[in-house]
Design a protein around this motif. Structure first.
Motif, short mmCIF file in Angstrom:
data_model
loop_
_atom_site.label_atom_id
_atom_site.label_comp_id
_atom_site.label_asym_id
_atom_site.label_seq_id
_atom_site.Cartn_x
_atom_site.Cartn_y
_atom_site.Cartn_z
N ALA A 206 0.82 -1.22 0.00
CA ALA A 206 0.00 0.00 0.00
C ALA A 206 0.85 1.27 0.00
O ALA A 206 0.33 2.35 -0.28
CB ALA A 206 -0.93 0.01 1.22
N TYR A 207 2.15 1.14 0.27
CA TYR A 207 3.00 2.33 0.43
C TYR A 207 4.10 2.43 -0.63
O TYR A 207 4.91 3.35 -0.57
CB TYR A 207 3.62 2.32 1.83
CG TYR A 207 2.59 2.12 2.90
CD1 TYR A 207 1.65 3.10 3.19
CD2 TYR A 207 2.50 0.92 3.60
CE1 TYR A 207 0.68 2.92 4.15
CE2 TYR A 207 1.53 0.73 4.57
CZ TYR A 207 0.63 1.72 4.84
OH TYR A 207 -0.35 1.53 5.78
N ARG A 208 4.11 1.52 -1.57
CA ARG A 208 5.15 1.55 -2.61
C ARG A 208 4.90 2.72 -3.56
O ARG A 208 3.79 3.20 -3.70
CB ARG A 208 5.15 0.22 -3.36
CG ARG A 208 5.60 -0.92 -2.48
CD ARG A 208 5.69 -2.25 -3.19
NE ARG A 208 5.86 -3.27 -2.17
CZ ARG A 208 5.25 -4.43 -2.17
NH1 ARG A 208 4.44 -4.76 -3.15
NH2 ARG A 208 5.46 -5.29 -1.20
N GLY A 209 5.99 3.19 -4.17
CA GLY A 209 5.89 4.28 -5.13
C GLY A 209 5.88 5.66 -4.51
O GLY A 209 5.64 6.64 -5.18
N ALA B 74 11.37 3.67 0.27
CA ALA B 74 12.56 2.80 0.24
C ALA B 74 13.80 3.62 -0.06
O ALA B 74 14.85 3.43 0.57
CB ALA B 74 12.37 1.67 -0.77
N THR B 75 13.71 4.54 -0.99
CA THR B 75 14.85 5.39 -1.34
C THR B 75 15.31 6.19 -0.13
O THR B 75 16.50 6.24 0.19
CB THR B 75 14.49 6.32 -2.51
OG1 THR B 75 14.13 5.51 -3.64
CG2 THR B 75 15.64 7.23 -2.88
N ARG B 76 14.36 6.78 0.56
CA ARG B 76 14.70 7.57 1.76
C ARG B 76 15.33 6.68 2.83
O ARG B 76 16.34 7.03 3.43
CB ARG B 76 13.45 8.25 2.31
CG ARG B 76 13.71 9.12 3.53
CD ARG B 76 12.41 9.75 4.02
NE ARG B 76 11.48 8.73 4.44
CZ ARG B 76 11.03 8.58 5.67
NH1 ARG B 76 11.40 9.42 6.62
NH2 ARG B 76 10.19 7.63 5.98
N ALA B 77 14.76 5.50 3.04
CA ALA B 77 15.26 4.59 4.07
C ALA B 77 16.67 4.10 3.74
O ALA B 77 17.53 4.03 4.63
CB ALA B 77 14.31 3.40 4.23
N VAL C 261 12.58 -4.52 -10.63
CA VAL C 261 12.68 -3.16 -11.17
C VAL C 261 12.65 -2.11 -10.07
O VAL C 261 13.43 -1.15 -10.11
CB VAL C 261 11.56 -2.91 -12.21
CG1 VAL C 261 11.60 -1.49 -12.73
CG2 VAL C 261 11.69 -3.90 -13.35
N GLY C 262 11.79 -2.27 -9.09
CA GLY C 262 11.70 -1.30 -8.00
C GLY C 262 13.00 -1.19 -7.22
O GLY C 262 13.49 -0.09 -6.95
N SER C 263 13.58 -2.33 -6.87
CA SER C 263 14.82 -2.30 -6.10
C SER C 263 16.01 -1.80 -6.92
O SER C 263 16.89 -1.12 -6.39
CB SER C 263 15.13 -3.69 -5.52
OG SER C 263 14.27 -3.94 -4.42
N VAL C 264 16.03 -2.13 -8.20
CA VAL C 264 17.09 -1.59 -9.07
C VAL C 264 16.97 -0.07 -9.12
O VAL C 264 17.98 0.65 -9.04
CB VAL C 264 17.03 -2.22 -10.48
CG1 VAL C 264 17.91 -1.47 -11.46
CG2 VAL C 264 17.42 -3.69 -10.42
N SER C 265 15.76 0.46 -9.20
CA SER C 265 15.55 1.92 -9.21
C SER C 265 16.02 2.55 -7.90
O SER C 265 16.65 3.61 -7.91
CB SER C 265 14.08 2.25 -9.43
OG SER C 265 13.68 1.84 -10.71
N VAL C 266 15.71 1.90 -6.77
CA VAL C 266 16.16 2.40 -5.47
C VAL C 266 17.68 2.40 -5.41
O VAL C 266 18.30 3.38 -4.97
CB VAL C 266 15.57 1.56 -4.31
CG1 VAL C 266 16.23 1.89 -2.98
CG2 VAL C 266 14.06 1.77 -4.23
#
Length: 148
Positions: free
Chosen positions: A73-76, A80-83, A109-114
């Motif tokens: 519910a909190y992705r995007g 994660a980037t901030r953390a 893809v999400g983790s690669v972006s982070v």
């Protein structure tokens, strides 16, 4: 915790128990407490205002590895980037590590972006092959060094 970790994507990408019910949460918290007492890992909730947990970020002091998870519910929202940025800074400023690492599946893809957004770079090492929960996959190592 159950609402965050009992998610098909979390079950697929992480070694946490699935299904992740109250009993699994209690077992997980016991391991977190043991790691805290032994000072081997730091587990922190990802929040917006210090209240509701929206995910978790972990630093393994022995391997200099950062791991993280954000609830569906909190992705995007950049959490994660901030953390990862905050934990990377903590690894340098408090733990005094010379570098930190992430392990990421190529199709995550999400983790690669982070990783890219936080200044991590993929290493030219052979990916690690892992088997977990009946699934075989490869993890690529990403590095961040203090001097970058």
């Amino acid at each position: 915790m159950v609402s965050l970790f009992d998610d098909p994507e979390v079950a697929y990408r992480t070694p946490v128990m699935t299904p992740f019910d109250r009993r699994a949460a209690e077992n997980y918290l016991d391991r977190v407490r043991q790691a805290k007492a032994a000072r081997t890992r730091l587990h922190l909730a990802i929040t917006v205002d210090g209240g509701l947990a929206r995910g978790e970020v972990i630093l393994n002091n022995a391997t200099a590895m950062i791991a993280y998870m954000v609830g569906a519910a909190y992705r995007g929202q950049g959490l994660a980037t901030r953390a990862v940025r905050l934990m990377t800074r903590y690894a340098y400023d408090v733990v005094d590590l010379p570098g930190v690492f992430l392990e990421i599946e190529a199709d995550n893809v999400g983790s690669v972006s982070v990783a890219r957004a936080t200044g991590f770079r993929p290493l030219d090492e052979e990916p690690e092959v892992v088997e977990d929960k009946g699934r075989r996959y490869t993890l690529r190592l990403w590095a961040h060094e203090r001097s970058w």
